[in-house]
Design an enzyme around this catalytic site. Structure first.
Site, short mmCIF file in Angstrom:
data_model
loop_
_atom_site.label_atom_id
_atom_site.label_comp_id
_atom_site.label_asym_id
_atom_site.label_seq_id
_atom_site.Cartn_x
_atom_site.Cartn_y
_atom_site.Cartn_z
N CYS A 1 -29.85 -2.08 34.00
CA CYS A 1 -29.56 -3.00 32.90
C CYS A 1 -29.82 -4.43 33.38
O CYS A 1 -29.14 -4.91 34.30
CB CYS A 1 -28.11 -2.80 32.47
N LYS B 1 -0.53 -36.07 30.74
CA LYS B 1 -1.67 -35.41 31.36
C LYS B 1 -2.92 -36.08 30.81
O LYS B 1 -3.23 -35.95 29.62
CB LYS B 1 -1.66 -33.92 31.03
N CYS C 1 -30.02 -2.82 27.20
CA CYS C 1 -30.80 -1.70 27.72
C CYS C 1 -30.67 -0.44 26.89
O CYS C 1 -31.31 0.57 27.18
CB CYS C 1 -30.43 -1.43 29.18
N CYS D 1 -21.37 -1.05 30.06
CA CYS D 1 -22.67 -0.40 30.07
C CYS D 1 -22.78 0.26 31.45
O CYS D 1 -22.76 -0.42 32.47
CB CYS D 1 -23.78 -1.43 29.90
N GLU E 1 4.96 -37.17 33.40
CA GLU E 1 3.84 -38.08 33.19
C GLU E 1 2.97 -37.49 32.10
O GLU E 1 3.01 -36.29 31.85
CB GLU E 1 2.99 -38.18 34.46
N TYR F 1 -2.06 -40.71 39.75
CA TYR F 1 -0.80 -39.98 39.62
C TYR F 1 -0.24 -39.38 40.91
O TYR F 1 0.85 -38.84 40.91
CB TYR F 1 -0.92 -38.88 38.57
N LYS G 1 1.55 -28.08 27.65
CA LYS G 1 0.40 -28.36 26.79
C LYS G 1 0.86 -28.63 25.36
O LYS G 1 1.64 -27.87 24.80
CB LYS G 1 -0.56 -27.16 26.79
N CYS H 1 -25.64 -0.44 24.53
CA CYS H 1 -25.85 -1.73 25.20
C CYS H 1 -26.94 -2.54 24.50
O CYS H 1 -28.03 -2.02 24.28
CB CYS H 1 -26.23 -1.49 26.67
N ASP I 1 -6.73 -36.73 30.14
CA ASP I 1 -7.79 -35.76 29.96
C ASP I 1 -9.14 -36.36 30.34
O ASP I 1 -9.80 -36.98 29.54
CB ASP I 1 -7.79 -35.30 28.49
P1 AMP Z 1 -6.02 -28.06 34.90
O1 AMP Z 1 -7.37 -28.43 35.43
O2 AMP Z 1 -5.94 -27.92 33.42
O3 AMP Z 1 -5.36 -26.97 35.67
O4 AMP Z 1 -5.10 -29.33 35.15
C1 AMP Z 1 -5.02 -29.89 36.40
C2 AMP Z 1 -5.59 -31.27 36.35
O5 AMP Z 1 -4.85 -32.12 35.50
C3 AMP Z 1 -5.54 -31.93 37.67
O6 AMP Z 1 -6.66 -31.60 38.44
C4 AMP Z 1 -5.54 -33.39 37.31
O7 AMP Z 1 -6.84 -33.91 37.43
C5 AMP Z 1 -5.19 -33.44 35.85
N1 AMP Z 1 -4.10 -34.37 35.54
C6 AMP Z 1 -4.12 -35.24 34.51
N2 AMP Z 1 -3.01 -35.98 34.49
C7 AMP Z 1 -2.25 -35.59 35.53
C8 AMP Z 1 -0.98 -36.01 36.03
N3 AMP Z 1 -0.26 -36.95 35.44
N4 AMP Z 1 -0.51 -35.38 37.13
C9 AMP Z 1 -1.22 -34.41 37.74
N5 AMP Z 1 -2.42 -33.98 37.31
C10 AMP Z 1 -2.95 -34.56 36.21
ZN ZN Z 2 -27.08 -2.14 29.58
#
Ligand code: AMP
Ligand code: ZN
Length: 664
Positions: free
Chosen positions: A427, A113, A406, A421, A111, A222, A309, A403, A115
């Protein structure tokens, strides 16, 4: 037709239009017609409040205001995903899977991913009853009122849906919708939003649901979680979800091999720019749900899923200055301050340089032009220097010796990447950092007290360590900046309430280096009260399962320190929990100590997770694959034949659920 029938007919009609428009993207009536019907329904509902229905399409316009989003614990945890970046990564993953499943053919569902912001929707009897954000994976915020305004989220399902289930998805803004929102904002003299993902996620927490209703948010689903679901694979699950009325993108594909998976990935890496929404990769999932169950989860992610990715976008910009940050443990992080540049939808101004070695390896210098990359991470990375653009008078970077906070000389222990440090008691960012860790959600979870207030209290000389929190009075706090009687009262109340936080979380809150949440739990189990733990030796600690030398040393060092001992004595006198409670003790034993179990198949009386917990609570260990070290294979129904053979070959005893239960 009675009024009630009329109302029902209109509702159903509008539901269908919503579905056609927002889920299928195929409207069958004009917007004008739709609005007319909606108004008609609104009028009827107003006249006849006795026919109220929480799934009515009229509720889509919002109106309700949420002042505080209630925290809700997820019935089953929401995990992250492991990432992969190459065919090799995928093949390695497949090998790991095969080791556990025992060389069976495995198909994958691919599927995209999406965003955005993850969401968990709960349906009962076909009605949306709750929507909760992912939060930390264990608990999130109840944002039901806002989610109800998103038209692609069905309020009422159709077809043969189960009586109760959770479904997970991603709340996104389409690129077009996002652009439109920004045009309007600019026209109103407001600042433009930076990227669709953060805007989508921010929308969920708006107090006024009317505003949420106006945003072109969508929900792409999903995954379904629940008991007694009538499907056997991920691919089928997606199809079912579509039938019940959810929006599930149809680009999902069933693949028989990782080669096929790669073809899917490569195709979408090119085509993704044509999609109406943003995607940062592909999620590959083991198709069979039974195999998914068998594979289970690591502490962070399912073993049966993997994100692939897409290669991140890169830009060139100038590194203006390297500055240094001090963390709560005294660790120094060099930070690159960049000439602001637009990257993957956000303006980037800073990037982490990690440590001195990284700076040396990249030979990075102030004034250099550098390649900056952003994967899914929040903090962008510097990948390399463009040496052709290096100014002639540039000088090598000399790592800071003292540092920045401090002035103490920094140290670097042999074998460690980070400078430190050593002035941990004097600190400022270390002092406040420790207190901030102590009060954080997973530790003492002190309500009414935030990170900035800690800094303020420290600056005003009211606290120098976390024990001082317990002596704060309302009268001391009230005169401070941005404080009022109410907030001062809440702070004192929050501190008082934290005295009930269980022992293992107090341990975690102490901020012992390398003692995270999981280790704190292990320590609490092995040393049932703080006195025992304070007397523990390195040898004794290492004997505890999963505690290595590094952690053992750190624990001994922490409790050997006079100041820490004093602070703990004080905390004890204030009444914090420094031993396991009766209830915690009652459920635990050492009966299975030294024994390793592999659990496989489906069980009658216990769920798999419960079974595993029972093993751990009784001192045993759970492993995912059979080896000569396995003491027992607990076999349920439908266990894979290869597992049985392997256990038999290695002479590992195979026991039933009942035989296991008799052991504990
Ligand atoms: P990450 O937060 O980068 O580890 O990715 C995990 C997140 O990807 C999950 O919490 C989902 O919300 C999201 N996600 C987006 N598309 C999908 C998909 N097709 N299947 C599973 N997770 C997904
Ligand atoms: Zn310090």
């Amino acid at each position: 037709m009675s009024v009630q029938e009329k109302i029902e007919t209109l509702r159903n009609e509008l539901r269908e239009h919503n579905y056609n428009y927002y889920v299928l993207d195929k409207p069958t009536v004009s917007d004008f017609e739709f609005d007319m019907r909606l108004k008609e329904l609104q009028a009827l509902e107003e006249e006849h409040p006795e026919f109220f229905d929480e799934t009515s399409p009229t509720l889509r316009v919002g109106g309700a205001v949420t002042k505080n989003f209630e925290t809700v614990t997820h019935e089953s945890r929401m995990y992250s995903l492991d990432n992969s970046y190459s065919k090799e990564d995928l093949d390695d993953w497949e090998k790991r899977i095969q080791r556990i499943l025992g060389d069976v053919p495995v198909a994958f569902t691919c599927e995209l991913k999406y965003d955005g912001a993850s969401i968990n929707l709960t349906y009962e009897e076909g009605k949306l009853v709750r929507a909760v954000t992912r939060g930390d994976g264990f608990q999130g915020d109840d944002v039901t009122t806002n989610i109800k305004t998103i038209k692609s989220v069905p309020l009422q399902l159709k077809g043969d849906y189960p009586a109760k289930f959770d479904i997970r998805g991603e709340i996104i803004l389409t690129l077009e919708g996002f652009a439109k929102m920004n045009q309007e904002r600019l026209a109103n003299g407001e600042e433009a939003y930076m990227n669709p993902r953060n805007t989508a996620s921010g929308s969920l927490k708006l107090q006024d649901s009317t505003l949420v209703a106006q945003r072109p948010l969508e929900c792409l689903l999903y995954s379904i979680v629940g008991k007694d679901l009538n499907f056997e694979s991920q691919f089928e699950m997606l199809e079912k979800a579509r039938q019940w009325g959810f929006k599930v993108p149809t680009v999902a594909k069933l693949c028989k091999t990782t080669e096929e998976v790669m073809r899917f990935v490569e195709a979408w890496d090119l085509k993704r720019h044509e999609l109406p929404y943003e995607t940062d990769g592909v999620v590959v999932k083991v198709n069979s749900l039974r195999y998914q169950e068998e594979l289970g989860y690591t502490a962070k992610a399912p073993r049966w899923a993997m994100a692939y990715k897409f290669k991140a976008e890169q830009v060139l910009t100038v590194l203006n200055e390297i500055t240094y940050q001090v963390g709560r443990t005294g660790a120094i992080t060099p930070v690159a301050n960049l000439e602001p540049v637009l990257l993957a939808g956000t303006t980037v101004k800073r990037a982490s340089l990690h440590n001195a070695d990284q700076i040396a390896k990249l030979d990075i210098r102030e004034g250099d032009t550098v390649f900056v990359e952003k994967g899914g991470e929040i903090i962008p990375k510097i990948i390399a220097v463009d040496f052709t653009k290096r100014p002639r008078d540039s000088k090598p970077t000399i790592y800071r010796t003292h540092c920045p906070e401090c002035g103490t000389e920094l140290i670097r222990k042999a074998g460690e990447a980070q400078h430190f440090c050593p002035n941990d008691m004097g600190c400022p960012p270390q002092i406040t950092g420790r207190i901030q860790h102590f009060i954080s959600r997973k530790a003492m979870d002190i309500e009414g007290l935030g990170g900035e207030t800690v800094e303020l209290l420290f600056k005003e000389g009211l606290i120098r360590n976390y024990a001082d929190l317990y002596l704060l009075t309302k009268e001391q706090i009230m005169p401070l900046e941005r404080m009022a009687e109410k907030s001062a009262e809440n702070l004192v109340k929050g501190v008082e309430a934290s005295k009930a936080i269980p022992y293992e979380r107090v341990l975690f809150g102490l901020g012992i280096r390398y003692v995270g949440e999981t280790v704190a739990k292990k320590l609490a189990k092995a040393y049932k009260n703080i006195d025992a733990l304070m007397m523990a030796t390195e040898e004794g600690l290492v004997a505890v399962d999963e505690i290595g030398e590094r952690i053992a040393q750190s624990v001994v060092q922490f409790f050997g320190d006079g100041t820490n001992q004093e602070i703990i004595t004080r905390l004890k006198s204030y009444g914090l929990q420094f031993s396991l409670s009766e209830a915690q003790l009652k459920n635990q034993s050492d009966t299975l100590k030294g024994k390793t179990f592999v659990v496989s198949g489906v069980f009658e009386t216990l769920g798999r997770t419960e079974l595993k917990k029972l093993i751990e609570d009784n001192g045993g260990k759970v492993a995912s694959s059979i080896s000569s070290k396995t003491s027992y294979l607990v076999a349920g129904d439908k266990m894979g034949p290869s597992k049985r053979t392997k256990a038999e070959n290695l002479g590992v005893p195979i026991i039933s659920e009942n035989e296991f239960l008799a052991m504990v």
